[in-house]
Design an enzyme around this catalytic site. Structure first.
Site, PDB file in Angstrom:
ATOM      1  N   TYR A 115       0.802  -1.215   0.000  1.00 25.43           N
ATOM      2  CA  TYR A 115       0.000   0.000   0.000  1.00 25.43           C
ATOM      3  C   TYR A 115       0.842   1.276   0.000  1.00 25.43           C
ATOM      4  O   TYR A 115       0.326   2.350  -0.282  1.00 25.43           O
ATOM      5  CB  TYR A 115      -0.943   0.024   1.209  1.00 25.43           C
ATOM      6  CG  TYR A 115      -2.011  -1.045   1.175  1.00 25.43           C
ATOM      7  CD1 TYR A 115      -2.150  -1.901   0.088  1.00 25.43           C
ATOM      8  CD2 TYR A 115      -2.882  -1.211   2.233  1.00 25.43           C
ATOM      9  CE1 TYR A 115      -3.122  -2.879   0.067  1.00 25.43           C
ATOM     10  CE2 TYR A 115      -3.864  -2.187   2.217  1.00 25.43           C
ATOM     11  CZ  TYR A 115      -3.978  -3.016   1.122  1.00 25.43           C
ATOM     12  OH  TYR A 115      -4.944  -3.990   1.107  1.00 25.43           O
ATOM     13  N   LYS A 143       4.198 -15.213   2.158  1.00 24.31           N
ATOM     14  CA  LYS A 143       4.166 -15.937   0.881  1.00 24.31           C
ATOM     15  C   LYS A 143       5.615 -16.172   0.455  1.00 24.31           C
ATOM     16  O   LYS A 143       6.056 -15.810  -0.637  1.00 24.31           O
ATOM     17  CB  LYS A 143       3.390 -15.120  -0.162  1.00 24.31           C
ATOM     18  CG  LYS A 143       3.065 -15.890  -1.443  1.00 24.31           C
ATOM     19  CD  LYS A 143       2.140 -17.078  -1.211  1.00 24.31           C
ATOM     20  CE  LYS A 143       1.782 -17.730  -2.550  1.00 24.31           C
ATOM     21  NZ  LYS A 143       1.056 -19.005  -2.348  1.00 24.31           N
ATOM     22  N   ASP A 146      -2.132 -18.484   1.705  1.00 22.42           N
ATOM     23  CA  ASP A 146      -3.249 -19.247   1.165  1.00 22.42           C
ATOM     24  C   ASP A 146      -3.678 -20.356   2.124  1.00 22.42           C
ATOM     25  O   ASP A 146      -4.870 -20.601   2.314  1.00 22.42           O
ATOM     26  CB  ASP A 146      -2.931 -19.810  -0.222  1.00 22.42           C
ATOM     27  CG  ASP A 146      -1.497 -20.264  -0.384  1.00 22.42           C
ATOM     28  OD1 ASP A 146      -0.724 -20.170   0.588  1.00 22.42           O
ATOM     29  OD2 ASP A 146      -1.140 -20.703  -1.493  1.00 22.42           O
ATOM     30  N   ASP A 160      -5.235  -7.193   5.635  1.00 22.86           N
ATOM     31  CA  ASP A 160      -6.454  -6.556   5.145  1.00 22.86           C
ATOM     32  C   ASP A 160      -7.453  -7.606   4.681  1.00 22.86           C
ATOM     33  O   ASP A 160      -8.644  -7.569   5.011  1.00 22.86           O
ATOM     34  CB  ASP A 160      -6.088  -5.605   3.998  1.00 22.86           C
ATOM     35  CG  ASP A 160      -7.209  -4.636   3.653  1.00 22.86           C
ATOM     36  OD1 ASP A 160      -8.286  -4.719   4.259  1.00 22.86           O
ATOM     37  OD2 ASP A 160      -6.991  -3.795   2.766  1.00 22.86           O
ATOM     38  N   ASP A 165     -11.075  -9.528   6.983  1.00 22.19           N
ATOM     39  CA  ASP A 165     -12.441  -9.557   6.477  1.00 22.19           C
ATOM     40  C   ASP A 165     -12.971 -10.993   6.455  1.00 22.19           C
ATOM     41  O   ASP A 165     -14.151 -11.235   6.745  1.00 22.19           O
ATOM     42  CB  ASP A 165     -12.504  -8.958   5.070  1.00 22.19           C
ATOM     43  CG  ASP A 165     -12.491  -7.438   5.085  1.00 22.19           C
ATOM     44  OD1 ASP A 165     -12.248  -6.860   6.164  1.00 22.19           O
ATOM     45  OD2 ASP A 165     -12.722  -6.826   4.029  1.00 22.19           O
TER      46      ASP A 165
END
Length: 367
Positions: free
Chosen positions: A141, A189, A221, A245, A249
């Site tokens: 970001y 990752k 994942d 982020d 959720d």
């Protein structure tokens, strides 16, 4: 004690859930003998519409001079065509940077009364109580270079982390774990990303200073799968900005609704406290938004900024009590269940904080 809090209602449902939270905050102030100095300022699309920028200097100055920031939500479809630096969401990124917030804490706990609101089977979700510690000031970001390239025919974002950035967020995760079940699961990752390989190496180094805390690593994942398969086994999840982020959720869905998740952005100054959900422009103005995430964010504020555990616990207990009576906003209700609106839910929690029976009366009127 005097609470000096900059209040940024923002866009969409932000003003509605903020108003409900302020009623609860005032109830806590009255019960425990504090004075609440709540200063409202514009941010996001509302600020752009009134001032031409999403984060006016007057708002930023108020935030810097306050003990903490209570933020509703930013975002409006009318801002989609603006330059990136003028979009409502730019205000949030700038505010985090200016205040120096580098760590985002997102507690994810299943309220027993809402077990059936989870899409997961009861045996799988019961006992879920975890915290996502998300790095907030670096990564994809904020990395540079970024933006359109090749005359607009392509675009570029950079995922970059320095060793110092990873060290400081890892320490937050390990310190958080020490006050819980002493388990840190670091998400990356590393099989693909160079930044994740650095991340994993640095986290291992920090872990050596916390021999009492178990540290393990997991690819993002697989972590997304574990959140669904075994959420109750997770304690502290340490993540980079982008991964946190997304996973937070998903975690919200696990416990029933994104309208339940509060967050604390800390690291510099008093911090920014806000619900995880967005501005939800599709239901703005209907009075149906769930204010509980915003209300629970006030509890995090009192705990992290003022060290007022009793006051924070009073708000959290009130939320559980109200949900235990069967009151539900639309996002939490099952088919056929009666629902109440934003204002009524806020009033019920405020009454429970104060110790009155208004919550029971509200329940009776919707039975």
């Amino acid at each position: 004690m005097k609470w000096q809090i900059a209040v940024l209602p923002g866009d969409g449902v932000g003003p509605e859930v903020t108003e409900a939270a302020l009623v609860v905050l005032q109830a806590a102030a009255d019960r425990f003998g504090h004075e609440a100095d709540l200063r409202s300022r514009d941010v996001g699309w509302t600020a752009y519409d009134r001032h031409g920028v999403p984060l006016p200097d007057s708002t930023l100055d108020a935030c810097k001079s306050a003990d903490a920031v209570l933020l509703g939500a930013v975002g409006d479809p009318r801002g989609d065509g603006l330059d990136p630096e003028l979009r409502p969401e730019a205000a949030l990124l700038a505010l985090r940077r200016e205040i120096g917030c580098f760590a985002n804490l997102r507690p994810v706990r299943l309220v027993p009364a809402l077990t059936d609101a989870s899409p997961l089977h009861r045996d799988r979700v019961e006992g879920t109580d975890l915290v996502i510690v998300r790095e907030l000031a670096g990564g994809l970001y904020y990395g540079k270079p970024r933006g359109p390239v090749d005359d607009g025919q392509a675009a570029l974002d950079t995922m970059k982390y320095s060793r110092d950035e990873v060290v400081r967020i890892a320490k937050v995760a390990f310190e958080t774990a020490r006050g819980r079940r002493k388990q840190v699961l670091s998400i990356d990752k590393a099989n693909v990303l160079h930044s994740s390989r650095l991340w994993r190496d640095v986290v291992d180094g920090v872990a050596e200073d916390y021999p009492d805390v178990e540290c393990t690593h997991m690819l993002v994942d697989r972590a997304a799968m574990e959140l669904v398969l075994n959420p109750a086994r997770l304690d502290v999840m340490l993540t980079a900005n982008l991964f946190g982020d997304v996973l937070s959720d998903e975690a919200a869905a696990v416990v029933g609704s994104i309208g339940l998740l509060a967050s604390a952005s800390i690291g510099g100054g008093g911090g920014i406290f806000e619900p995880v959900h967005g501005s939800a422009p599709d239901i703005a103005g209907t009075g149906t938004a769930n204010p509980l995430a915003m209300i629970l964010s006030t509890a995090l504020l009192l705990r992290h900024v003022y060290g007022q555990e009793e006051e924070a616990a009073a708000i959290e207990t009130a939320v559980e009590q109200v949900l235990g009576t069967g009151l539900r906003t639309a996002d939490l209700a099952r088919d056929g269940e009666a629902t109440i609106g934003t204002e009524a839910m806020g009033a019920a929690v405020a009454a429970a904080v104060s110790g009155s029976d208004a919550a029971d009366q509200e329940r009776s009127s919707h039975a």
